[in-house]
Design an enzyme around this catalytic site. Structure first.
Site, PDB file in Angstrom:
ATOM      1  N   TYR A  70       6.907  26.530   2.140  1.00 23.09           N
ATOM      2  CA  TYR A  70       6.225  27.358   3.128  1.00 23.09           C
ATOM      3  C   TYR A  70       7.169  28.496   3.518  1.00 23.09           C
ATOM      4  O   TYR A  70       8.184  28.277   4.193  1.00 23.09           O
ATOM      5  CB  TYR A  70       5.863  26.559   4.376  1.00 23.09           C
ATOM      6  CG  TYR A  70       4.850  25.461   4.170  1.00 23.09           C
ATOM      7  CD1 TYR A  70       4.012  25.432   3.063  1.00 23.09           C
ATOM      8  CD2 TYR A  70       4.726  24.438   5.107  1.00 23.09           C
ATOM      9  CE1 TYR A  70       3.091  24.414   2.888  1.00 23.09           C
ATOM     10  CE2 TYR A  70       3.800  23.425   4.951  1.00 23.09           C
ATOM     11  CZ  TYR A  70       2.985  23.417   3.837  1.00 23.09           C
ATOM     12  OH  TYR A  70       2.074  22.403   3.678  1.00 23.09           O
ATOM     13  N   PRO A 220      -8.192  20.074   7.994  1.00 23.63           N
ATOM     14  CA  PRO A 220      -9.096  19.296   8.857  1.00 23.63           C
ATOM     15  C   PRO A 220     -10.113  20.153   9.603  1.00 23.63           C
ATOM     16  O   PRO A 220     -11.082  19.610  10.143  1.00 23.63           O
ATOM     17  CB  PRO A 220      -8.145  18.614   9.846  1.00 23.63           C
ATOM     18  CG  PRO A 220      -6.990  19.567   9.944  1.00 23.63           C
ATOM     19  CD  PRO A 220      -6.825  20.136   8.556  1.00 23.63           C
ATOM     20  N   LEU A 221      -9.907  21.480   9.611  1.00 21.80           N
ATOM     21  CA  LEU A 221     -10.779  22.346  10.418  1.00 21.80           C
ATOM     22  C   LEU A 221     -11.418  23.445   9.584  1.00 21.80           C
ATOM     23  O   LEU A 221     -11.723  24.522  10.099  1.00 21.80           O
ATOM     24  CB  LEU A 221      -9.975  22.975  11.566  1.00 21.80           C
ATOM     25  CG  LEU A 221      -9.419  21.994  12.594  1.00 21.80           C
ATOM     26  CD1 LEU A 221      -8.570  22.713  13.624  1.00 21.80           C
ATOM     27  CD2 LEU A 221     -10.551  21.239  13.272  1.00 21.80           C
ATOM     28  N   GLY A 223     -13.994  24.689   5.917  1.00 22.94           N
ATOM     29  CA  GLY A 223     -14.990  24.356   4.921  1.00 22.94           C
ATOM     30  C   GLY A 223     -16.375  24.088   5.470  1.00 22.94           C
ATOM     31  O   GLY A 223     -17.211  23.500   4.782  1.00 22.94           O
ATOM     32  N   PHE A 224     -16.657  24.527   6.686  1.00 21.37           N
ATOM     33  CA  PHE A 224     -17.955  24.241   7.295  1.00 21.37           C
ATOM     34  C   PHE A 224     -18.974  25.336   6.977  1.00 21.37           C
ATOM     35  O   PHE A 224     -18.679  26.521   7.088  1.00 21.37           O
ATOM     36  CB  PHE A 224     -17.822  24.103   8.822  1.00 21.37           C
ATOM     37  CG  PHE A 224     -16.832  23.074   9.261  1.00 21.37           C
ATOM     38  CD1 PHE A 224     -17.048  21.734   8.973  1.00 21.37           C
ATOM     39  CD2 PHE A 224     -15.677  23.429   9.921  1.00 21.37           C
ATOM     40  CE1 PHE A 224     -16.136  20.774   9.360  1.00 21.37           C
ATOM     41  CE2 PHE A 224     -14.758  22.471  10.318  1.00 21.37           C
ATOM     42  CZ  PHE A 224     -14.984  21.140  10.036  1.00 21.37           C
ATOM     43  N   THR A 225     -20.167  24.929   6.603  1.00 25.16           N
ATOM     44  CA  THR A 225     -21.263  25.874   6.417  1.00 25.16           C
ATOM     45  C   THR A 225     -21.851  26.223   7.785  1.00 25.16           C
ATOM     46  O   THR A 225     -21.602  25.529   8.781  1.00 25.16           O
ATOM     47  CB  THR A 225     -22.364  25.264   5.549  1.00 25.16           C
ATOM     48  OG1 THR A 225     -22.992  24.192   6.286  1.00 25.16           O
ATOM     49  CG2 THR A 225     -21.806  24.721   4.241  1.00 25.16           C
ATOM     50  N   PRO A 226     -22.654  27.300   7.854  1.00 23.63           N
ATOM     51  CA  PRO A 226     -23.292  27.612   9.149  1.00 23.63           C
ATOM     52  C   PRO A 226     -24.098  26.445   9.717  1.00 23.63           C
ATOM     53  O   PRO A 226     -24.079  26.194  10.922  1.00 23.63           O
ATOM     54  CB  PRO A 226     -24.181  28.809   8.801  1.00 23.63           C
ATOM     55  CG  PRO A 226     -23.470  29.478   7.666  1.00 23.63           C
ATOM     56  CD  PRO A 226     -22.887  28.345   6.856  1.00 23.63           C
ATOM     57  N   LEU A 227     -24.813  25.723   8.840  1.00 18.25           N
ATOM     58  CA  LEU A 227     -25.598  24.588   9.317  1.00 18.25           C
ATOM     59  C   LEU A 227     -24.706  23.502   9.890  1.00 18.25           C
ATOM     60  O   LEU A 227     -24.992  22.916  10.945  1.00 18.25           O
ATOM     61  CB  LEU A 227     -26.445  24.024   8.170  1.00 18.25           C
ATOM     62  CG  LEU A 227     -27.364  22.837   8.529  1.00 18.25           C
ATOM     63  CD1 LEU A 227     -28.377  23.255   9.583  1.00 18.25           C
ATOM     64  CD2 LEU A 227     -28.071  22.325   7.280  1.00 18.25           C
TER      65      LEU A 227
END
Length: 298
Positions: A70, A220-221, A223-227
């Site tokens: 890193y 962990p926070l 990769g979320f789609t709008p749905l």
């Protein structure tokens, strides 16, 4: 109740790595975001980065996840500058198996000499004589690849026998590769991609819990789609919390062997993340959130 016990409760309780005396509060901190843009070079605000590390430890965090690639070198040097000499109960978990190209790319570094060099780079930049836990990173960028991991794990086991590493973990592995690793050395933790929406490791997590092995989800926070985000929004509104706090709380309540390492370069955001450990999700909220997960079970 002692202050330390209070801190543990506020950070999701604690977990002890198998066959060790290392007890970690379940809400930890991931240092990757302390480096500059694209995890390259120094941060724009060095003083702020140091403040985040010190705030995390002052808040009871005793599990910091890092790597010498890193930056490269940047986050480990910041950790040393901010926290050395380290608190007795602080567990620093690092990973090897990659290096950075001059174009900021991420390149596998799994040869014997690269692994040895990686361990020594971590030791030097963290200011340690022995690394608490080293995760062997294999697989692809975001998940496991098929194939044996015996060769790199054997190198790490040798370094462990030399006293340079206390305990070993693995990252980006499937159950078969974990089983192979366990024939070479005891494994205390697995670090894979997992969150409330991306749940292909559900069965793997349960198997690890039965063995007493920690599961540390990265990303962990994301990769979320709008749905899927709308489901988090509904849950957050019902709990007077932020959606990402709900996502972290869901992980903590998913299984007692899950340890979290959300990262941030902001003290304010750090405090929001840590507060997620005190959030209690109702069975109804959990059932609603469970509907957004999917994918094959490994």
């Amino acid at each position: 109740m002692t202050n330390q016990a209070n801190l543990s409760t506020e950070l999701g309780g604690s977990f002890t790595f198998p066959r060790t005396s290392m007890t970690l509060n379940r809400m930890g901190y991931g240092a990757m975001q302390l480096a500059g843009p694209q995890v390259w070079g120094p941060p724009r605000d060095v003083v702020g980065a140091i403040a985040v590390l010190r705030e995390a430890v002052a808040s009871g965090v005793n599990h910091i996840d890092t790597s010498d690639f890193y930056g490269p070198h940047v986050t480990n040097q910041l950790i040393k500058r901010a926290l050395h000499p380290y608190a007795k109960d602080l567990v620093i978990v690092t990973k090897i198996g990659a290096r950075r190209g001059a174009d900021k790319s991420w390149i596998h570094a799994l040869s014997r000499q690269e692994l040895i060099d990686g361990v020594h780079d971590n030791l030097r930049n963290l200011g340690l004589d022995r690394l608490d836990v080293v995760n062997q990173r294999v697989g692809g960028v975001m998940g496991p690849s098929e194939g044996s991991i015996e060769e790199p794990l054997t190198v790490l086991a040798e370094l462990k026998s030399q006293g340079l590493i206390r305990h070993l973990g693995v990252s980006n592995v499937n159950p078969g590769q974990l089983a192979e690793a366990q024939t070479i050395s005891p494994i205390v933790c697995v670090q894979n991609l997992y969150n409330v929406a991306l749940r292909s490791d559900d069965r793997f997590i349960d198997d690890l819990a039965e063995q007493g092995i920690a599961y540390v989800p990265f990303f962990p926070l994301g990769g979320f789609t709008p749905l899927q985000s709308s489901a988090l929004d509904r849950a957050a509104k019902s709990l007077d919390a932020m959606p990402m706090q709900v996502a972290l709380a869901w992980l903590l309540q998913r299984s007692p062997n899950i340890l979290l390492i959300p990262g941030t370069s902001s003290v304010g955001h750090l405090r929001e993340n840590l507060k997620a450990a005190t959030l209690q999700l109702t069975p109804e909220v959990i059932a609603d959130l469970d509907t957004i997960g999917g994918g094959p079970k490994i």
